[in-house]
Scaffold this motif. Structure first.
Motif, PDB file in Angstrom:
ATOM      1  N   GLU A  47       0.860  -1.176   0.000  1.00 22.32           N
ATOM      2  CA  GLU A  47       0.000   0.000   0.000  1.00 22.32           C
ATOM      3  C   GLU A  47       0.893   1.220   0.000  1.00 22.32           C
ATOM      4  O   GLU A  47       1.786   1.352   0.803  1.00 22.32           O
ATOM      5  CB  GLU A  47      -0.886  -0.003   1.238  1.00 22.32           C
ATOM      6  CG  GLU A  47      -1.789   1.223   1.303  1.00 22.32           C
ATOM      7  CD  GLU A  47      -2.444   1.309   2.642  1.00 22.32           C
ATOM      8  OE1 GLU A  47      -1.916   2.016   3.503  1.00 22.32           O
ATOM      9  OE2 GLU A  47      -3.453   0.651   2.814  1.00 22.32           O
ATOM     10  N   GLY A  48       0.672   2.139  -0.926  1.00 19.76           N
ATOM     11  CA  GLY A  48       1.587   3.246  -1.098  1.00 19.76           C
ATOM     12  C   GLY A  48       2.879   2.689  -1.625  1.00 19.76           C
ATOM     13  O   GLY A  48       2.922   2.042  -2.648  1.00 19.76           O
ATOM     14  N   GLU A 326     -12.474   9.194   7.152  1.00 16.69           N
ATOM     15  CA  GLU A 326     -12.181  10.610   6.957  1.00 16.69           C
ATOM     16  C   GLU A 326     -10.790  10.876   7.517  1.00 16.69           C
ATOM     17  O   GLU A 326     -10.439  10.365   8.592  1.00 16.69           O
ATOM     18  CB  GLU A 326     -13.204  11.509   7.651  1.00 16.69           C
ATOM     19  CG  GLU A 326     -13.063  12.980   7.270  1.00 16.69           C
ATOM     20  CD  GLU A 326     -14.178  13.834   7.850  1.00 16.69           C
ATOM     21  OE1 GLU A 326     -14.819  14.579   7.090  1.00 16.69           O
ATOM     22  OE2 GLU A 326     -14.414  13.763   9.076  1.00 16.69           O
ATOM     23  N   ALA A 327     -10.014  11.648   6.807  1.00 15.84           N
ATOM     24  CA  ALA A 327      -8.633  11.879   7.197  1.00 15.84           C
ATOM     25  C   ALA A 327      -8.541  12.342   8.643  1.00 15.84           C
ATOM     26  O   ALA A 327      -9.295  13.215   9.087  1.00 15.84           O
ATOM     27  CB  ALA A 327      -7.984  12.905   6.273  1.00 15.84           C
ATOM     28  N   ASN A 328      -7.611  11.690   9.364  1.00 12.94           N
ATOM     29  CA  ASN A 328      -7.275  12.059  10.749  1.00 12.94           C
ATOM     30  C   ASN A 328      -8.367  11.745  11.762  1.00 12.94           C
ATOM     31  O   ASN A 328      -8.290  12.196  12.906  1.00 12.94           O
ATOM     32  CB  ASN A 328      -6.889  13.534  10.840  1.00 12.94           C
ATOM     33  CG  ASN A 328      -5.711  13.873   9.958  1.00 12.94           C
ATOM     34  OD1 ASN A 328      -4.761  13.101   9.869  1.00 12.94           O
ATOM     35  ND2 ASN A 328      -5.776  15.005   9.265  1.00 12.94           N
ATOM     36  N   ARG A 395      -5.255  -2.371   0.529  1.00 12.80           N
ATOM     37  CA  ARG A 395      -5.500  -1.093   1.199  1.00 12.80           C
ATOM     38  C   ARG A 395      -5.938  -1.371   2.623  1.00 12.80           C
ATOM     39  O   ARG A 395      -6.719  -2.281   2.871  1.00 12.80           O
ATOM     40  CB  ARG A 395      -6.554  -0.277   0.463  1.00 12.80           C
ATOM     41  CG  ARG A 395      -6.139   0.187  -0.928  1.00 12.80           C
ATOM     42  CD  ARG A 395      -7.185   1.094  -1.557  1.00 12.80           C
ATOM     43  NE  ARG A 395      -6.736   1.634  -2.821  1.00 12.80           N
ATOM     44  CZ  ARG A 395      -6.897   1.045  -4.001  1.00 12.80           C
ATOM     45  NH1 ARG A 395      -7.521  -0.128  -4.058  1.00 12.80           N
ATOM     46  NH2 ARG A 395      -6.462   1.598  -5.107  1.00 12.80           N
ATOM     47  N   LEU A 400      -5.305   4.527   4.722  1.00  8.45           N
ATOM     48  CA  LEU A 400      -6.199   5.495   4.099  1.00  8.45           C
ATOM     49  C   LEU A 400      -6.513   6.648   5.049  1.00  8.45           C
ATOM     50  O   LEU A 400      -6.697   7.787   4.616  1.00  8.45           O
ATOM     51  CB  LEU A 400      -7.485   4.796   3.663  1.00  8.45           C
ATOM     52  CG  LEU A 400      -7.331   3.778   2.525  1.00  8.45           C
ATOM     53  CD1 LEU A 400      -8.616   2.977   2.351  1.00  8.45           C
ATOM     54  CD2 LEU A 400      -6.956   4.482   1.226  1.00  8.45           C
ATOM     55  N   THR A 401      -6.586   6.366   6.339  1.00  2.58           N
ATOM     56  CA  THR A 401      -6.881   7.412   7.315  1.00  2.58           C
ATOM     57  C   THR A 401      -5.725   8.401   7.430  1.00  2.58           C
ATOM     58  O   THR A 401      -5.922   9.622   7.469  1.00  2.58           O
ATOM     59  CB  THR A 401      -7.181   6.798   8.691  1.00  2.58           C
ATOM     60  OG1 THR A 401      -8.334   5.953   8.581  1.00  2.58           O
ATOM     61  CG2 THR A 401      -7.435   7.875   9.723  1.00  2.58           C
ATOM     62  N   SER A 402      -4.507   7.871   7.494  1.00  4.95           N
ATOM     63  CA  SER A 402      -3.352   8.744   7.693  1.00  4.95           C
ATOM     64  C   SER A 402      -2.793   9.287   6.390  1.00  4.95           C
ATOM     65  O   SER A 402      -2.091  10.301   6.381  1.00  4.95           O
ATOM     66  CB  SER A 402      -2.244   7.984   8.428  1.00  4.95           C
ATOM     67  OG  SER A 402      -1.753   6.931   7.612  1.00  4.95           O
ATOM     68  N   GLY A 403      -3.076   8.604   5.285  1.00  5.34           N
ATOM     69  CA  GLY A 403      -2.502   9.012   4.018  1.00  5.34           C
ATOM     70  C   GLY A 403      -1.038   8.656   3.889  1.00  5.34           C
ATOM     71  O   GLY A 403      -0.353   9.127   2.981  1.00  5.34           O
ATOM     72  N   THR A 404      -0.530   7.823   4.785  1.00  2.00           N
ATOM     73  CA  THR A 404       0.873   7.409   4.775  1.00  2.00           C
ATOM     74  C   THR A 404       0.940   5.898   4.899  1.00  2.00           C
ATOM     75  O   THR A 404      -0.006   5.256   5.378  1.00  2.00           O
ATOM     76  CB  THR A 404       1.661   8.048   5.931  1.00  2.00           C
ATOM     77  OG1 THR A 404       1.062   7.658   7.172  1.00  2.00           O
ATOM     78  CG2 THR A 404       1.645   9.569   5.819  1.00  2.00           C
ATOM     79  N   GLY A 420      -2.759   6.893  11.821  1.00  3.84           N
ATOM     80  CA  GLY A 420      -4.025   6.456  11.251  1.00  3.84           C
ATOM     81  C   GLY A 420      -4.682   5.329  12.009  1.00  3.84           C
ATOM     82  O   GLY A 420      -5.544   4.637  11.461  1.00  3.84           O
TER      83      GLY A 420
END
Length: 642
Positions: A47-48, A326-328, A395, A400-404, A420
């Protein structure tokens, strides 16, 4: 300057230019060959760039909307990190067809995502054999020839590049189209050929030391048409056709392989036409306007009032969750939503998915066995919350939450932070590539700060000595003793790599190895004339010299038994009634399997591990006829009178 002199100079310049171009192309070809033989990471498996995960969802729930925290359990998949060997090694093997016969003229290449860019490494000879030099951690090789492509192949590790096999199956080109029930082309379908597994049952393959060739699905064109090149066409092969909102269909290959195939897919009325609606809220009741909702491979955003509408994915799984992210913020997860859908024939009640508070993280540092910061260690989540099990790319809710990525490397001070996270306990996995030591600490609660994770002081055994012996206690020389280490767990399967520690045995079977991992590692023995053996290092007392008892390969021949119509097979059992591999050597080479076809020639030599105590005669392949006791003596040819 005369005309003749000018002509001579032009010709000399042209010759120099052509020579330079030839040298350049030769260097390019050699560089491409070495690059293809070197290992590469597959970023699509993460992932990433480096996320390590895989999960099987579990848990029951009711249909009552509620604030739901992360609650997941299962297994993870990680990429092992290859390290380049610093020297060339001789790689050798044999290409066999599905009946065990050698295949000549097969081109050997590295299995890559794009076969067209893989340079030729070798070509199999009349006996199916091939060999070449390589500089690589490990090699996943494939073979291809006119009418043949790879079914499964042994993986060649750098610690013991002994001869292996590549099994090939007949292949062809298939052409056809995919349409709906009204004959309208379906342009978004994908199609792949699924070969049967039964041919592999007769080969002696260690599953974690082999790999199938990459099976690549292919999309149809705008008219719903497809051309499948090099499709395995052996009996039992089938075509698997998928398309969103249609029922997956498996079709047997046509009897006439040159015929144009029409595949009709039915609309999935129970899945594609259904949907779920609802709203996503923050803990304080505000609309979560930046949220996304995921159910399997479907995703949608929410509106200005937090509302959403999401159609269902095909192939629902009971354990499949519906997730709002949702982010964060901590995700809202309703596990087992697939089962709710299956058990609800009518419309589903609207959902209210309430997010948790601020997403959490685990922050800390990693110390080596001497208490010093351990820089460059891989730290990842052993049990992240997967969005859809088995999907590629994988995923996770946390990523997905942290974007990292949820797998990081420690910095120069040994520090790390994974974000995240939801409000639950997580298990981490830490791998130090310098020492090839793996650490799996106790569960840590999300939100923990300044966590100190230390490799035990006894993580490394400075010196290990011992002997490799036969069942009679006689030492075995020229064997290879080597170590493999755990680097992760992939959906319940251990992912291992070569630790780079190996030693040959002396004439009396003795060996010595320095600096090997004490835990989460395996000690292996291989050698010519030996049955390979592996032992968990954690079960051994490494502070004392160890004896590794292995089976030697013994030979026998059979008298007084002729196959009826050539349809008889031999099997061998040990004292625990476990099937063993039997090898037979003919003018076409040596092949081995757990059931070997009986030769009409009484001089044929068969080979099996010395633990074999009984022979079994089968005719046909799956029907037992009779048994005979077997007494083997290493170094001698045993004659079995039937």
């Amino acid at each position: 300057m005369s005309s003749n002199r000018r002509t001579t100079l032009v010709l000399l310049a042209l010759a120099a230019l052509l020579t330079g171009i030839g040298v350049w192309f030769g260097q390019r070809e050699e560089a491409a060959r070495e690059e293809a033989a070197a290992p590469t990471l597959n970023p699509s498996a993460l992932e990433g760039e480096s996320d390590k995960l895989a999960l099987t969802e579990s848990g029951e729930t009711t249909r009552t909307p509620a604030t739901i925290r992360a609650d997941a359990s299962g297994s993870t998949a990680t990429e092992d990190v290859p390290s380049l060997a610093g020297h060339a090694a001789r790689v050798s093997g044999t290409v066999l067809d599905i009946t065990g016969k050698p295949v000549a003229g097969a081109v050997i290449t590295v299995d890559t995502s794009d076969p067209s860019i893989a340079p030729q490494l070798a070509v199999s000879g009349a006996d199916g054999a091939f060999e070449f030099d390589a500089r690589s951690h490990q090699l996943n090789l494939i073979a291809s020839a006119d009418g043949w492509c790879t079914l499964r192949a042994q993986v060649w590790p750098s610690h013991a590049l002994e001869s292996g096999i590549i099994i090939v199956a007949p292949c062809t080109t298939l052409m056809g189209e995919v349409v709906d029930a009204k004959g309208v082309p379906i342009p978004n379908a994908t199609i792949a050929v699924q070969p049967p597994s039964y041919p592999l049952a007769t080969f002696s393959l260690t599953w974690d030391q082999t790999a199938p060739a990459q099976r690549r699905s292919q999309s149809v064109d705008a008219r719903g048409r497809f051309t499948l090149d090099r499709a395995i066409c052996m009996p039992g092969s089938s075509m698997v056709v998928n398309c969103a909102d249609y029922i997956e269909r498996t079709v047997e290959l046509p009897y006439n392989l040159s015929a144009f195939v029409r595949i009709v897919l039915e609309k999935d009325a129970g899945v594609g036409d259904r949907f779920v609606v609802g709203e996503v809220l923050r803990p304080n009741g505000e609309f979560a306007t930046r949220a996304t909702v995921r159910f399997g491979d479907c995703v949608t955003t929410v509106g200005a009032r937090g509302e959403f509408r999401l159609t269902f994915p095909r192939g629902l799984l009971d354990g499949l969750p519906i997730i709002a992210i949702e982010a964060n913020s901590q995700a809202a997860i309703l596990p087992g939503f697939g089962k709710i859908v299956r058990e609800t024939p009518g419309d589903l009640s609207p959902l209210r998915l309430v997010l948790g508070g601020q997403s959490l993280s685990i922050q800390g540092r990693v110390l080596d066995p001497n208490g010093r910061p351990c820089a460059g260690c891989h730290v990842g989540l052993l049990d992240p919350t997967v969005v859809m099990p088995g999907a590629r790319p994988r995923r996770t809710v946390e990523g997905l939450t942290s974007g990292t990525p949820t797998a990081v490397k420690t910095d120069a001070l040994g520090q790390f932070e994974i974000g995240g996270l939801s409000d639950r306990e997580y298990h981490l996995e830490i791998f130090d590539e310098r020492t090839t030591v793996m650490l799996e600490p106790e569960a840590i609660r999300a939100g923990a700060r300044e966590v100190v994770l230390s490799f035990p002081r006894d993580s490394i055994v400075p010196v290990v000595t011992g002997r490799v012996i036969g069942r009679d206690g006689v030492g075995i020389g020229r064997a290879s003793v080597y170590v493999t280490v755990l680097t992760g767990r992939a959906e319940g399967v251990r992912v291992q790599r070569d630790a780079g520690v190996s030693a040959p045995t002396a004439s009396d079977g003795s060996f010595r190895m320095d600096n090997i991992p004490r835990r989460l590692a395996t000690l292996n023995v291989r050698g010519k004339g030996l049955v390979s053996k592996s032992l968990e290092i954690g079960t051994l007392d490494l502070d004392q010299p160890i004896n590794l008892t292995v089976d030697r390969v013994c030979s026998f021949r059979i008298e007084g038994l002729a196959p009826a119509n050539g349809q008889a097979w031999l099997g061998a059992l040990d004292a625990q009634k476990e099937s063993l591999s039997i090898s037979v050597t003919t003018r076409n080479g040596t092949r081995g399997s757990k059931r070997t076809e009986l030769s009409a020639d009484s001089s044929t030599l068969y080979s099996v591990g010395e633990s074999a105590v009984e022979l079994v005669l089968y005719s046909p392949l799956d029907s037992e006829v009779t048994r005979r006791p077997l007494q083997l003596v290493p170094g001698q040819i045993t004659v079995v009178h039937w």
